[in-house]
Motif scaffolding. Structure first.
Motif, PDB file in Angstrom:
ATOM      1  N   PHE A 146      -4.909   5.167   9.408  1.00 52.58           N
ATOM      2  CA  PHE A 146      -4.941   3.691   9.669  1.00 52.58           C
ATOM      3  C   PHE A 146      -4.273   2.329   9.555  1.00 52.58           C
ATOM      4  O   PHE A 146      -4.637   1.352   9.602  1.00 52.58           O
ATOM      5  CB  PHE A 146      -6.231   3.467   8.518  1.00 52.58           C
ATOM      6  CG  PHE A 146      -7.843   4.574   9.256  1.00 52.58           C
ATOM      7  CD1 PHE A 146      -8.531   4.137  10.367  1.00 52.58           C
ATOM      8  CD2 PHE A 146      -7.673   5.458   8.649  1.00 52.58           C
ATOM      9  CE1 PHE A 146      -9.447   4.682  10.834  1.00 52.58           C
ATOM     10  CE2 PHE A 146      -9.024   6.121   9.080  1.00 52.58           C
ATOM     11  CZ  PHE A 146      -9.603   5.706  10.991  1.00 52.58           C
ATOM     12  N   ARG A 147      -3.300   2.982   8.909  1.00 51.34           N
ATOM     13  CA  ARG A 147      -2.343   1.694   8.854  1.00 51.34           C
ATOM     14  C   ARG A 147      -2.849   0.443   7.683  1.00 51.34           C
ATOM     15  O   ARG A 147      -2.039  -0.025   8.221  1.00 51.34           O
ATOM     16  CB  ARG A 147      -1.684   1.489   9.767  1.00 51.34           C
ATOM     17  CG  ARG A 147      -0.630   2.335  10.759  1.00 51.34           C
ATOM     18  CD  ARG A 147      -1.122   3.424  11.862  1.00 51.34           C
ATOM     19  NE  ARG A 147      -1.540   2.206  12.221  1.00 51.34           N
ATOM     20  CZ  ARG A 147      -2.096   2.624  13.292  1.00 51.34           C
ATOM     21  NH1 ARG A 147      -3.104   4.258  13.439  1.00 51.34           N
ATOM     22  NH2 ARG A 147      -2.647   2.012  14.544  1.00 51.34           N
ATOM     23  N   VAL A 148      -3.311   0.924   6.516  1.00 53.82           N
ATOM     24  CA  VAL A 148      -4.088  -0.252   5.719  1.00 53.82           C
ATOM     25  C   VAL A 148      -3.020  -0.966   4.879  1.00 53.82           C
ATOM     26  O   VAL A 148      -1.857  -0.149   4.826  1.00 53.82           O
ATOM     27  CB  VAL A 148      -4.738   0.277   4.861  1.00 53.82           C
ATOM     28  CG1 VAL A 148      -5.469  -0.143   3.753  1.00 53.82           C
ATOM     29  CG2 VAL A 148      -5.943   1.373   5.449  1.00 53.82           C
ATOM     30  N   GLY A 149      -3.082  -2.085   5.143  1.00 54.54           N
ATOM     31  CA  GLY A 149      -1.940  -3.114   4.291  1.00 54.54           C
ATOM     32  C   GLY A 149      -2.907  -3.866   3.496  1.00 54.54           C
ATOM     33  O   GLY A 149      -4.192  -4.317   3.822  1.00 54.54           O
ATOM     34  N   GLY A 150      -2.099  -4.525   2.683  1.00 56.17           N
ATOM     35  CA  GLY A 150      -3.114  -5.559   1.252  1.00 56.17           C
ATOM     36  C   GLY A 150      -2.706  -5.919  -0.228  1.00 56.17           C
ATOM     37  O   GLY A 150      -1.808  -5.922  -0.101  1.00 56.17           O
ATOM     38  N   LYS A 151      -3.655  -6.382  -0.646  1.00 58.40           N
ATOM     39  CA  LYS A 151      -3.694  -6.831  -2.196  1.00 58.40           C
ATOM     40  C   LYS A 151      -3.773  -6.737  -3.232  1.00 58.40           C
ATOM     41  O   LYS A 151      -5.533  -7.352  -2.708  1.00 58.40           O
ATOM     42  CB  LYS A 151      -2.532  -8.484  -2.118  1.00 58.40           C
ATOM     43  CG  LYS A 151      -1.648  -9.105  -3.063  1.00 58.40           C
ATOM     44  CD  LYS A 151      -0.334  -8.512  -3.393  1.00 58.40           C
ATOM     45  CE  LYS A 151      -0.209  -8.853  -4.926  1.00 58.40           C
ATOM     46  NZ  LYS A 151      -0.936  -7.696  -6.209  1.00 58.40           N
ATOM     47  N   THR A 152      -3.934  -6.034  -3.826  1.00 58.02           N
ATOM     48  CA  THR A 152      -4.465  -6.175  -5.367  1.00 58.02           C
ATOM     49  C   THR A 152      -4.448  -7.391  -6.193  1.00 58.02           C
ATOM     50  O   THR A 152      -3.575  -8.400  -6.448  1.00 58.02           O
ATOM     51  CB  THR A 152      -3.661  -5.083  -6.392  1.00 58.02           C
ATOM     52  OG1 THR A 152      -2.685  -5.104  -6.697  1.00 58.02           O
ATOM     53  CG2 THR A 152      -3.620  -3.361  -5.786  1.00 58.02           C
TER      54      THR A 152
ATOM     55  N   VAL B 182     -12.170   2.092   5.301  1.00 55.25           N
ATOM     56  CA  VAL B 182     -11.900   2.179   6.174  1.00 55.25           C
ATOM     57  C   VAL B 182     -12.172   3.649   6.906  1.00 55.25           C
ATOM     58  O   VAL B 182     -12.021   3.959   8.126  1.00 55.25           O
ATOM     59  CB  VAL B 182     -10.368   2.003   6.180  1.00 55.25           C
ATOM     60  CG1 VAL B 182      -9.518   2.296   7.152  1.00 55.25           C
ATOM     61  CG2 VAL B 182     -10.425   0.436   5.845  1.00 55.25           C
ATOM     62  N   THR B 183     -11.826   5.265   6.153  1.00 54.02           N
ATOM     63  CA  THR B 183     -11.964   5.938   6.585  1.00 54.02           C
ATOM     64  C   THR B 183     -13.323   6.498   7.225  1.00 54.02           C
ATOM     65  O   THR B 183     -12.723   7.538   8.519  1.00 54.02           O
ATOM     66  CB  THR B 183     -11.457   7.342   4.994  1.00 54.02           C
ATOM     67  OG1 THR B 183     -10.314   7.197   5.045  1.00 54.02           O
ATOM     68  CG2 THR B 183     -11.923   8.267   6.448  1.00 54.02           C
TER      69      THR B 183
ATOM     70  N   ALA C 288      -5.257   5.229   3.673  1.00 57.53           N
ATOM     71  CA  ALA C 288      -5.995   6.066   4.536  1.00 57.53           C
ATOM     72  C   ALA C 288      -5.217   6.394   5.604  1.00 57.53           C
ATOM     73  O   ALA C 288      -4.821   5.816   6.298  1.00 57.53           O
ATOM     74  CB  ALA C 288      -7.419   5.298   5.028  1.00 57.53           C
ATOM     75  N   PRO C 289      -5.321   7.657   5.669  1.00 61.21           N
ATOM     76  CA  PRO C 289      -3.907   8.149   6.473  1.00 61.21           C
ATOM     77  C   PRO C 289      -4.269   7.945   7.937  1.00 61.21           C
ATOM     78  O   PRO C 289      -5.565   8.543   8.135  1.00 61.21           O
ATOM     79  CB  PRO C 289      -4.463   9.817   6.161  1.00 61.21           C
ATOM     80  CG  PRO C 289      -4.903   9.725   4.330  1.00 61.21           C
ATOM     81  CD  PRO C 289      -5.500   8.455   4.649  1.00 61.21           C
TER      82      PRO C 289
ATOM     83  N   VAL D 134       0.572  -1.164   0.204  1.00 62.49           N
ATOM     84  CA  VAL D 134       0.117   0.033   0.129  1.00 62.49           C
ATOM     85  C   VAL D 134       1.065   1.624  -0.230  1.00 62.49           C
ATOM     86  O   VAL D 134       0.634   2.329  -0.803  1.00 62.49           O
ATOM     87  CB  VAL D 134      -1.271  -0.173   1.387  1.00 62.49           C
ATOM     88  CG1 VAL D 134      -1.821   1.285   1.545  1.00 62.49           C
ATOM     89  CG2 VAL D 134      -2.162  -1.062   0.532  1.00 62.49           C
ATOM     90  N   SER D 135       1.688   0.998   0.699  1.00 58.59           N
ATOM     91  CA  SER D 135       2.413   2.730   1.263  1.00 58.59           C
ATOM     92  C   SER D 135       3.652   2.521  -0.777  1.00 58.59           C
ATOM     93  O   SER D 135       4.316   3.917  -0.752  1.00 58.59           O
ATOM     94  CB  SER D 135       3.837   2.745   2.111  1.00 58.59           C
ATOM     95  OG  SER D 135       4.449   1.403   1.936  1.00 58.59           O
TER      96      SER D 135
END
Length: 564
Positions: A461-467, A531-532, A458-459, A448-449
């Motif tokens: 909220f430290r989102v991580g994930g995969k497309t 998430v936001t 989402a500033p 994500v980063s």
């Protein structure tokens, strides 16, 4: 001669009058005491029934207070389904006085959604039949105003869904006899009608506020991207509770007649998809667990397509260089993931999928669950392609539960739509090592980063994930014009609490997505918005002073102006 006798006036002394007043006062006092005693006895009886007579719940005296079917509420007590006394409109043809053609015309004015020919057939028949099982008060009044004794208006128990289409696929619906058919209504039918339990609402894990956010954001994306549908879920990674789950297109369980039956299919649990690159983190985690991947710095050849069994594995955006493990996920390389899968081997790859229940129906307490499409011939090519999500088809719920295990420390738990409350969550079973789960949290955050998931950020909220952008299979091979775009995420990644998965079925590359159909442009932005908005409702608040420590991985990323 008549003699008039006059009765002398009765003279009462002061003592007699005082005696009469005293007697009246005593009688009033006795009546007041009797009234107070009766009131006291009734009050004591009511208090006794309220506090001590628990057995009376099943008795005939209190039966009138128990609903015919239990209410369904969300985790905060918001009513999602309840049974009320409603009106039906019925016609008894043999009692009709007016001309049948006239009656059909009048009824058609009241019910324009019903064909006139159908109404004429109802009033011309030989048996009593319903015009409308669920009638609105103004419809009842309008039919009554026709003034024909052949119409009657029986009161019937009616299942009402006060939130309309909210969580429709989770709730399901009932049939005309009042029995559950799909969703929670079908799965918990016995509990909802049991005399011993129907007085208590069934509390779901769903949060109606969060459900509204998910439906709103996913619905807007599906409409703006001109997609044929979508699905989404928010899942508690430590308990398996479903906080929100939706499927599009949707339906209103209050108005089933005339609706498209296809809209009642729950895409999250009952539709199968090849979910593409979202499988890559699972493959990498299995390789780390097995000791196949021992260093994040090790590089794999992605300079050209990988030829295997007459098939060429390609990258959608070729890097044309050697990639290490973080770069493999950041740039979503099919080639290097296939090489990792090949080293891992069929046995361990298959074992990983089986441990995550990818060889059976998704684990959740509703009935609409599809059986996956498991590879028939699991050869070397299948081992490589399943590593990046092709050649095996599962439901989006399979993937959401797998991601929960991937980030929560490695423990798999089944999903549930019922609120656990004070109950302890299922113990679960280990499917990934705790150290592997910690490493995957770092890698998912990097995607994500620094990678293809940037638009999911989402500033705070430290989102991580995969497309995952997978072409849909069709006659003669895969259809390049039909893509299933998925983003599987978790937050906050320094201490994950929820998985958020968004899937969009066949988005169009239009102005809304800058001409792109891939998940990074279509599904990832939906996750960011969900998430936001929903994070604070779930007790997760933005904090930009915290993040996942990825300092040991960032030096491994190639910084040469290249950006995915």
């Amino acid at each position: 001669m008549n003699t008039l006798v006059v009765r002398p006036t009765r003279v009462r002394t002061a003592g007699v009058r005082q005696q009469i007043l005293l007697t009246a006062q005593q009688r009033l006092m006795i009546l007041m005491l009797l009234f107070m005693a009766a009131f006291f006895l009734v009050s004591v009886r009511l208090v006794y029934f309220a506090l001590f007579d628990t057995g009376s719940r099943n008795g005939s005296a209190s039966a009138a207070f128990i609903p015919a079917r239990a209410d369904i509420v969300d985790r905060n007590g918001v009513p999602l389904a309840r049974t009320i006394d409603g009106y039906a409109i019925r016609v008894v043809p043999e009692k009709l006085l007016n001309n049948r053609q006239y009656l059909a015309d009048e009824l058609h004015k009241i019910f324009p959604d019903m064909p006139r020919a159908e109404l004429l057939a109802k009033v011309s028949g030989s048996r009593p039949t319903y015009i409308r099982r669920r009638a609105l008060p103004d419809q009842v009044a309008a039919v009554n105003a026709i003034g024909d004794v052949g119409f009657d208006f029986p009161r019937e128990k009616e299942r009402l869904y006060p939130q309309l289409s909210l969580a429709a696929h989770v709730l399901g619906f009932t049939d005309a006899a009042g029995h559950g058919v799909t969703g929670v209504e079908g799965a918990f039918d016995n509990r909802l009608i049991d005399k011993a339990t129907r007085g208590d609402p069934l509390a779901l894990s769903i949060d109606a506020r969060v459900q509204g956010v998910l439906e709103s954001e996913l619905g807007s994306a599906v409409a703006n991207l001109e997609a044929i549908g979508g699905a989404g879920i928010i899942l508690d990674v430590h308990t398996g509770e479903v906080m929100a789950m939706t499927s599009l297109p949707t339906f209103n369980p209050n108005k089933l007649s005339g609706s498209d039956p296809a809209t009642r299919r729950n895409a999250m649990t009952h539709n199968l998809y090849e979910l593409g690159s979202t499988f890559k983190p699972l493959t990498v985690a299995a390789a780390i667990d097995a000791g196949t991947v021992t260093s994040m710095a090790r590089r794999y050849d992605a300079t050209q397509p990988l030829a295997i069994a007459g098939f060429r594995i390609r990258d959608s955006h070729p890097s044309n260089r050697w990639l290490n493990v973080p770069e493999t996920l950041i740039h979503s390389s099919n080639i290097t993931t296939a090489r990792i899968s090949d080293e891992l081997g069929r046995e361990k790859m298959e074992a990983m999928f089986r441990s995550l229940e990818f060889d059976g129906r998704p684990q959740i307490d509703i009935k609409e669950r599809a059986f996956p499409l498991w590879p028939r011939d699991w050869g070397r090519l299948t081992t490589m392609t399943t590593g990046y999500g092709h050649g095996i088809a599962v439901t989006p719920l399979h993937l959401a539960s797998a991601y929960a295990a991937l980030v929560n420390g490695g423990i798999y738990r089944p999903a549930t739509v019922t609120k656990l409350g004070d109950q302890a969550p299922p113990k679960g079973r280990r499917v990934f090592k705790a150290a592997t789960s910690a490493r995957m949290r770092q890698l998912l955050r990097l995607i994500v980063s620094d990678g293809t998931g940037k638009k999911a950020e989402a500033p705070g909220f430290r989102v991580g994930g995969k497309t995952g952008s997978a072409e849909k299979p069709g006659a003669g091979g895969y259809r390049r014009s039909s893509v299933v775009a998925t983003f599987a995420a978790a937050f906050p990644m320094d201490n994950p609490r929820y998985v958020v998965l968004v899937m969009i079925d066949e988005p169009k590359g239009n102005a809304f997505s800058s001409g792109q159909r891939t998940a990074g442009w279509t599904a990832a932005p939906v996750v960011s918005k969900v998430v936001t908005r929903a994070g604070p409702m779930l007790g997760v608040f933005p904090d930009e002073s915290r993040d996942v420590d990825v300092s040991e991985l960032t030096p491994l990323l190639w910084r040469n102006g290249e950006e995915e």
